[in-house]
Design an enzyme around this catalytic site. Structure first.
Site, PDB file in Angstrom:
ATOM      1  N   PRO A   1     -13.820 -13.667  68.616  1.00 56.10           N
ATOM      2  CA  PRO A   1     -14.150 -13.490  67.208  1.00 56.10           C
ATOM      3  C   PRO A   1     -13.004 -12.729  66.521  1.00 56.10           C
ATOM      4  O   PRO A   1     -13.017 -11.223  66.850  1.00 56.10           O
ATOM      5  CB  PRO A   1     -15.519 -12.948  67.192  1.00 56.10           C
ATOM      6  CG  PRO A   1     -15.814 -12.729  68.622  1.00 56.10           C
ATOM      7  CD  PRO A   1     -14.609 -12.628  69.418  1.00 56.10           C
ATOM      8  N   GLU A   2     -12.664 -13.029  65.415  1.00 55.36           N
ATOM      9  CA  GLU A   2     -12.188 -11.935  64.513  1.00 55.36           C
ATOM     10  C   GLU A   2     -13.058 -11.973  63.128  1.00 55.36           C
ATOM     11  O   GLU A   2     -14.208 -12.508  63.485  1.00 55.36           O
ATOM     12  CB  GLU A   2     -10.739 -12.767  63.812  1.00 55.36           C
ATOM     13  CG  GLU A   2      -9.916 -13.047  65.110  1.00 55.36           C
ATOM     14  CD  GLU A   2      -8.634 -13.466  64.835  1.00 55.36           C
ATOM     15  OE1 GLU A   2      -8.055 -13.085  63.655  1.00 55.36           O
ATOM     16  OE2 GLU A   2      -7.877 -14.251  65.377  1.00 55.36           O
TER      17      GLU A   2
END
Length: 271
Positions: A2-3
DNA sequence: ATGGGCACCTGGCTGC
DNA sequence: TGCAGCCAGGTGCCCA
């Protein structure tokens, strides 16, 4: 995994399920994360009500009556809203049981995620105290980027991925934002002109905003709180597209390595 | 202060 | 089929 867009997607996905609910129990099945889940957290959380869900950088903040949980999804973490009776799978680390009868279940194969508790403002926590501005805040703009890039010899790509410069921009969106701003990833940060810095700040906001709207990017295993993947992958212009035609000019996309991470760009569109 | 490299982990894929 | 090698969305820490 995840960003910022994936963390924000998760935040929005759990928000309505947990806000206002009381925690009936924390069930830890595997304390081993990047840092071990703190001993005694079960006792601290039991009975507390959740007052809201926030995000700072790539950390989810679950605000409770006496403090806040600080959760990082690492590279492979996911947080889902489930019935507690849903069968366990490999790498399920903990359940947060709610008085609604649902639970938040955290799964993280690579164990780069983490869970912390703070009784104070999470912004003062050591992990968050020194981080840079939120890219979607109005304080993050071309003027800021231009100012902090003076004298910096690092490649633009690494500059953007430095959490002290700006948070939330990881390996996918750094390449995508630089493509959108028509800037080569290998350029020195110090070479940014005023106009380029403004373009880059706008590009970062646009790419992240569009990715959030698409529910994030799923390359392999990201799922949001509802278990569904994100759909931004179809809208990537360069990431993981080495050798394929640029969507703007048909020139083959190139892959290079910066700081041991793959970087993608169009040699014709980006200067 | 800055920049670069390493380490922490598991799993999926490739090629022999 | 098996296995070695490589790669993957993050980031704190150590060293020059």
């Amino acid at each position: 995994m995840p960003e910022l867009p994936e963390v924000e997607t998760t935040r929005r996905g759990i928000e309505t399920w947990v806000t206002g609910r009381a925690i009936t129990a924390l069930i830890v099945r595997d304390r081993r994360l990047r840092w071990p889940i703190p001993a005694g957290l079960e006792d601290e959380l039991a009975g507390q009500r959740i007052t809201g869900v926030g995000r700072r950088a790539k950390y989810l903040l679950i605000y409770c009556q006496r403090g806040a949980l600080i959760l990082h999804l690492g590279m492979s973490g996911s947080l889902r809203v489930l019935e507690p009776t849903t069968p366990l799978i490999k790498h399920d680390h903990f359940d947060l049981l709610l008085d609604s009868g649902r639970c938040l279940r955290f799964n993280d194969p690579r164990r780069f995620g983490s869970l912390h508790w703070t009784g104070a403002d999470p912004g003062t926590h050591p992990l968050l105290r020194t981080v840079g501005p939120e890219p979607l805040d109005s304080s993050f703009d071309g003027e800021y980027l231009r100012r902090v890039s003076r004298g910096r010899r690092v490649a633009l790509k690494n500059f953007l991925m430095n959490g002290r410069v700006v948070v939330g921009v990881g390996n996918i969106y750094a390449s995508e934002a630089l493509f959108r701003a028509r800037l080569r990833p290998g350029r020195r940060a110090a070479s940014l002109t005023t106009r380029e810095a403004a373009r880059l700040a706008r590009a970062i906001k646009a790419v992240l905003g569009n990715a959030i709207r698409a529910g994030g990017t799923t390359l392999r295993d990201f799922v949001g709180a509802d278990g569904n993947p994100g759909y931004f992958r179809q809208k990537l212009y360069v990431y993981e597209r080495a050798g394929r035609a640029c969507r703007i000019c048909r020139t083959p996309i190139r892959k290079v390595v910066h700081g041991q991470r793959s970087t993608y760009y169009c040699p014709a569109c980006q200067k």
